[in-house]
Scaffold this motif. Structure first.
Motif, PDB file in Angstrom:
ATOM      1  N   GLN A  25      -3.299  -7.724   3.559  1.00 45.00           N
ATOM      2  CA  GLN A  25      -2.810  -8.089   2.632  1.00 45.00           C
ATOM      3  C   GLN A  25      -3.423  -7.700   1.036  1.00 45.00           C
ATOM      4  O   GLN A  25      -2.691  -7.075   0.586  1.00 45.00           O
ATOM      5  CB  GLN A  25      -3.480  -9.347   1.631  1.00 45.00           C
ATOM      6  CG  GLN A  25      -3.146 -10.078   0.733  1.00 45.00           C
ATOM      7  CD  GLN A  25      -3.708 -11.459   0.527  1.00 45.00           C
ATOM      8  OE1 GLN A  25      -5.163 -11.843   1.321  1.00 45.00           O
ATOM      9  NE2 GLN A  25      -3.423 -12.093  -1.261  1.00 45.00           N
ATOM     10  N   TYR A  33      -3.212  -4.195   2.161  1.00 52.67           N
ATOM     11  CA  TYR A  33      -2.643  -3.004   1.915  1.00 52.67           C
ATOM     12  C   TYR A  33      -1.070  -3.178   1.600  1.00 52.67           C
ATOM     13  O   TYR A  33      -1.140  -2.377   0.950  1.00 52.67           O
ATOM     14  CB  TYR A  33      -2.694  -2.539   3.673  1.00 52.67           C
ATOM     15  CG  TYR A  33      -3.060  -1.937   4.058  1.00 52.67           C
ATOM     16  CD1 TYR A  33      -3.836  -0.495   3.907  1.00 52.67           C
ATOM     17  CD2 TYR A  33      -4.878  -1.956   4.947  1.00 52.67           C
ATOM     18  CE1 TYR A  33      -4.529  -0.048   4.361  1.00 52.67           C
ATOM     19  CE2 TYR A  33      -5.683  -1.526   5.681  1.00 52.67           C
ATOM     20  CZ  TYR A  33      -5.748   0.227   5.415  1.00 52.67           C
ATOM     21  OH  TYR A  33      -6.490   0.425   6.206  1.00 52.67           O
ATOM     22  N   GLN A  34      -0.547  -5.068   1.565  1.00 53.39           N
ATOM     23  CA  GLN A  34       0.314  -4.738   1.116  1.00 53.39           C
ATOM     24  C   GLN A  34       0.555  -4.901  -0.145  1.00 53.39           C
ATOM     25  O   GLN A  34       1.616  -3.975  -0.983  1.00 53.39           O
ATOM     26  CB  GLN A  34       0.853  -5.879   1.661  1.00 53.39           C
ATOM     27  CG  GLN A  34       2.337  -7.317   1.081  1.00 53.39           C
ATOM     28  CD  GLN A  34       3.384  -6.198   1.752  1.00 53.39           C
ATOM     29  OE1 GLN A  34       3.356  -6.131   2.907  1.00 53.39           O
ATOM     30  NE2 GLN A  34       4.606  -6.127   0.372  1.00 53.39           N
ATOM     31  N   GLN A  35      -0.435  -4.973  -0.803  1.00 53.14           N
ATOM     32  CA  GLN A  35      -0.328  -4.843  -2.141  1.00 53.14           C
ATOM     33  C   GLN A  35      -0.453  -3.343  -3.358  1.00 53.14           C
ATOM     34  O   GLN A  35      -0.089  -2.878  -3.981  1.00 53.14           O
ATOM     35  CB  GLN A  35      -1.683  -5.882  -2.755  1.00 53.14           C
ATOM     36  CG  GLN A  35      -1.827  -5.840  -4.284  1.00 53.14           C
ATOM     37  CD  GLN A  35      -2.943  -6.869  -5.427  1.00 53.14           C
ATOM     38  OE1 GLN A  35      -4.595  -6.610  -4.628  1.00 53.14           O
ATOM     39  NE2 GLN A  35      -2.777  -7.617  -5.814  1.00 53.14           N
ATOM     40  N   GLU A  74       2.501  -2.001  -3.286  1.00 51.99           N
ATOM     41  CA  GLU A  74       3.619  -2.479  -3.777  1.00 51.99           C
ATOM     42  C   GLU A  74       3.145  -1.308  -6.103  1.00 51.99           C
ATOM     43  O   GLU A  74       3.443  -2.067  -6.675  1.00 51.99           O
ATOM     44  CB  GLU A  74       3.117  -4.297  -4.430  1.00 51.99           C
ATOM     45  CG  GLU A  74       3.827  -5.143  -3.153  1.00 51.99           C
ATOM     46  CD  GLU A  74       3.604  -6.292  -3.064  1.00 51.99           C
ATOM     47  OE1 GLU A  74       2.384  -6.441  -4.009  1.00 51.99           O
ATOM     48  OE2 GLU A  74       4.328  -6.609  -1.970  1.00 51.99           O
ATOM     49  N   THR A  77      -1.201   3.844   2.625  1.00 53.65           N
ATOM     50  CA  THR A  77      -0.136   3.130   3.041  1.00 53.65           C
ATOM     51  C   THR A  77       0.985   4.733   2.316  1.00 53.65           C
ATOM     52  O   THR A  77       2.345   4.617   2.059  1.00 53.65           O
ATOM     53  CB  THR A  77       0.727   1.981   1.957  1.00 53.65           C
ATOM     54  OG1 THR A  77      -0.254   2.069   0.490  1.00 53.65           O
ATOM     55  CG2 THR A  77      -0.250   1.130   2.432  1.00 53.65           C
ATOM     56  N   PHE A 129       4.123   1.591   6.454  1.00 54.23           N
ATOM     57  CA  PHE A 129       4.450   2.048   4.947  1.00 54.23           C
ATOM     58  C   PHE A 129       4.345   3.346   4.863  1.00 54.23           C
ATOM     59  O   PHE A 129       5.315   3.764   4.326  1.00 54.23           O
ATOM     60  CB  PHE A 129       3.495   1.197   3.974  1.00 54.23           C
ATOM     61  CG  PHE A 129       3.476  -0.344   4.375  1.00 54.23           C
ATOM     62  CD1 PHE A 129       4.406  -0.835   4.278  1.00 54.23           C
ATOM     63  CD2 PHE A 129       1.666  -1.104   3.706  1.00 54.23           C
ATOM     64  CE1 PHE A 129       4.851  -2.325   4.358  1.00 54.23           C
ATOM     65  CE2 PHE A 129       2.459  -2.260   4.008  1.00 54.23           C
ATOM     66  CZ  PHE A 129       2.953  -3.001   4.495  1.00 54.23           C
TER      67      PHE A 129
END
Length: 257
Positions: free
Chosen positions: A4, A6-8, A11, A48, A73
């Protein structure tokens, strides 16, 4: 870090004030190194891939990343060659030596920081540079450090000694994120008192983000010219110990700090 996070990170790292301003400061330092036109640059722990575009302006980029999701990513950006790996025992690109190795807020995640620095020294060309950024001051520890799985925060003298003891000549070390330090330190101390705080990668309102980007980014004109006596982070520039050449002129004045 967790998926989570890394996802943020993916973004927000092209627009969040901390990522944007930090990249501008790091790039200013890299510009002063006068790297060769065909420089080979290695990012150990690229996450990322938020730094790859900036680094690719200064040479051919190679990177490693342990986390598979983050590595995917980064690879999708097609800005360099990304391979799996971790410090200190599994560094890829066995046939490569680099003009510049960067660890940008990575060393604090590594269990064996001394062994990792020693391992990376073998990956530098004779004239190669090591550029490190890490979070500063153990007393600034917060829930954000826990969330990012940090192992430690560093003091300036501690970081300089560790790098110096592992086969490098330290040319320059300084605190940075100096301008915003009183605000950030105050917020974290209050949060600690009330057991609050947490994810600092969340995007603030647009105007606040623009203001913080500007204030932090000012330091690209200061670092290497003035000694910054404190800050939220540390930046260190070093070369292999056997080198006898002088540091770049713009950083000589502050290399003793």
């Amino acid at each position: 870090m967790d998926f989570q996070m890394y996802q943020q990170m993916m973004e927000v790292e092209d627009k969040h004030w901390w990522f944007v301003a930090r990249r501008s400061i790091i790039e200013e330092v890299i510009r002063k190194l006068n790297l060769p036109a065909d420089a080979e640059i290695f990012e150990a722990g690229c996450g990322t891939g938020g730094n790859l575009a900036m680094l690719s302006r200064h040479g051919q980029v190679y990177a490693m990343e342990l986390n598979e999701a983050a590595r995917t990513f980064a690879s999708d950006l097609q800005l360099g060659e990304i391979q799996p790996g971790f410090l200190p025992n599994d560094i890829p690109f066995a046939d490569k030596k680099f003009d510049l190795i960067v660890l940008l807020d990575v060393l604090e995640h590594v269990e064996e920081d001394t062994a990792s620095l020693q391992a990376l020294s073998a990956k530098l060309k004779p004239s190669g540079w090591l550029l490190i950024t890490v979070p500063a001051y153990p007393w600034l520890w917060s829930k954000h450090d826990d969330l990012l799985h940090h192992k430690r925060r560093y003091m300036l003298h501690n970081l300089r000694q560790i790098v110096g003891d592992t086969g490098y000549h330290v040319h320059f070390v300084s605190y940075f994120n100096f301008v915003l330090f009183p605000l950030i330190a105050g917020v974290r101390l209050v949060q600690g008192l009330f057991n609050k705080g947490g994810n600092e990668q969340s995007m603030p309102p647009k105007l606040v983000n623009q203001m913080l980007t500007f204030l932090f980014g000012i330091e690209r004109y200061l670092i290497g010219r003035l000694f910054l006596p404190f800050g939220v982070s540390l930046l260190l520039l070093a070369q292999r110990n056997e080198l006898t050449e002088e540091p770049i002129a713009s950083l000589v004045a502050t290399s003793a700090y």
